[in-house]
Design an enzyme around this catalytic site. Structure first.
Site, PDB file in Angstrom:
ATOM      1  CG  ASP A 183      -1.923   1.058   1.283  1.00 23.66           C
ATOM      2  OD1 ASP A 183      -2.084   1.746   0.264  1.00 23.66           O
ATOM      3  OD2 ASP A 183      -2.552   1.223   2.349  1.00 23.66           O
ATOM      4  CG  ASP A 215      -2.846   3.794  -2.996  1.00 22.31           C
ATOM      5  OD1 ASP A 215      -4.030   3.416  -3.019  1.00 22.31           O
ATOM      6  OD2 ASP A 215      -2.297   4.240  -1.979  1.00 22.31           O
ATOM      7  CD  GLU A 216      -5.498  -0.620  -0.565  1.00 28.10           C
ATOM      8  OE1 GLU A 216      -5.251  -1.484   0.290  1.00 28.10           O
ATOM      9  OE2 GLU A 216      -6.264   0.332  -0.375  1.00 28.10           O
TER      10      GLU A 216
HETATM   11 MG   LIG Z   1      -2.467   3.962   0.214  1.00 25.36          MG
END
Ligand SMILES: [Mg+2]
Length: 394
Positions: A17, A112-113
């Site tokens: 993350d 984003d993860e």
């Molecule tokens: Mg994040």
């Protein structure tokens, strides 16, 4: 280092993350923002919400999903920026390309993860912990951003782990540690326990995850329905769900933006060769052959050109792809003396290995190239990041 991967005999799952992603990209692109409270999303004059806040902004109590109007009250000197989704998507692509160097089993949760099942990656890349650390280091070295990583035997625990030491965290939850660690956590940390359920649980005297285990299961089901069974599973750290890659690759590509524009043909070709070798390696690790090779070039004035070539036989060979890409560079884009600011290679029109045209006349040169590729894949697997760092220094 003793291999802690021996501690993950069944499955090894990473949850990776990015820390304060949008805000961190803004700081990356404008270093003068470093160390300042940066918020991305709505502007204080408007009615928007904060989509991401740097850790400096969080120190003022700002968090994502808060209205920008409230955020400016908490943090009057904060810097409010409109989001640049194109840029975030571009960086996200670079991050996911790194993930895919290590496993095809990447399940994105957002821009984003992602979850990565690295159970099968260990043979080539070392222990699961090593894989996680390498990815984290590469994201920092190659992109300039910080990610938090969680490693555990399943998705639930991996996601929990990545959050425990954020930002810049690297947290391993060993199978034997999960139960005791979970017992101490607030009940709201269990997946599926939202704000409403959390209140209900509190009324029932259940504040920590461990408290859940002290209640007779029949009573829990009576109070909370069948969902309670699932919660009990999570409470002891069980989670069987698989990592499911959602997008099937339609193309595989890598590109690089230069720190300074480059005009020397040999230098450009060197970089192109490295990119092409990487694309070929990714094709092989995913079991794909490419029919089409595309070269992308961006000039200092930002005009961008792409040129493609279709291969006679679909291929995943480093030599085939390199020859095609070099040809495109010299024949179609190689106007001498013109500088470039970005160069990229994409392999598309992918077919599964074995679904391509049957090889009627096995070609000895091709066989030799294949052997070389497979040796290089093994070497890269063991020493990849080291080789890359060395290569960049020249
Ligand atoms: Mg994040």
């Amino acid at each position: 280092m003793t291999t802690r991967s021996a501690m993950f005999p069944d499955r090894a799952i990473l949850h990776i993350d990015m820390d304060a992603f949008y805000a961190s990209v803004e700081v990356l692109d404008d270093p003068s923002l470093k160390g300042k409270p940066v918020m991305v999303g709505g502007t204080p004059e408007g009615r928007g919400v904060v989509a991401a806040a740097s850790y400096e902004a969080r120190a003022y109590g700002v968090h994502s999903a808060m209205s920008a109007a409230r955020a400016v009250k908490l943090c009057p000197d904060g810097i409010f920026l409109r989001g640049r989704m194109d840029r975030y998507a571009e960086i996200s692509g670079q991050v996911f390309a790194i993930f895919e160097d290590y496993t095809p089993l990447v399940e994105p949760l957002s821009i984003d993860e992602a979850f990565l099942d690295v159970t099968g990656s260990r043979r080539l890349f070392g222990s699961a912990e090593q894989v996680g650390r390498t990815i984290k280091e590469r994201i920092l070295a190659e992109i300039g951003l910080v990610a938090s990583v969680g490693l555990a035997a399943n998705k639930f625990l991996a996601k929990l782990a990545s959050d425990l030491e954020k930002p810049d965290g690297f947290t391993v939850i060993l199978p034997g540690e999960a139960r005791a660690l979970l017992a101490r956590l607030p009940i709201g940390k269990l997946w599926g326990v939202g704000k409403v359920a959390e209140k209900q649980m509190h009324r029932f005297g259940i504040r920590k995850v461990g408290d859940l285990l002290a209640v007779p299961p029949e009573l829990l089901v009576e109070q909370f329905g069948d969902h309670a069974i699932h919660l009990l599973e999570l409470a002891v750290g069980h989670d069987e769900r698989a990592v499911v890659p959602v997008h099937k690759a339609k193309s595989i590509g890598n590109e690089t933006t230069f720190r300074e524009d480059i005009h020397q043909a040999e230098h450009l070709q060197d970089i192109l060769d490295q990119l092409t070798a990487k694309v070929a390696r990714r094709l092989r690790s995913h079991g794909f052959l490419a029919r089409t090779v595309t070269l992308k070039a961006r000039y200092p004035d930002f005009t961008t050109h792409t040129r493609s070539e279709t291969l006679i036989t679909p291929s995943d060979s480093g030599v085939d792809l390199r020859d095609a890409a070099r040809g495109l560079l010299t024949r179609k884009l190689g106007r001498r003396g013109r500088s470039l600011r970005l160069i990229g290679v994409t392999a598309s029109n992918l077919v599964r290995q074995g679904e391509g045209q049957a090889q009627l006349f096995p070609d000895p040169d091709r066989e030799r190239d294949r052997k070389l590729d497979s040796i290089m894949d093994k070497v890269h697997g063991k020493f990849g990041p080291m080789l890359k760092r060395g290569a960049r220094r020249k």
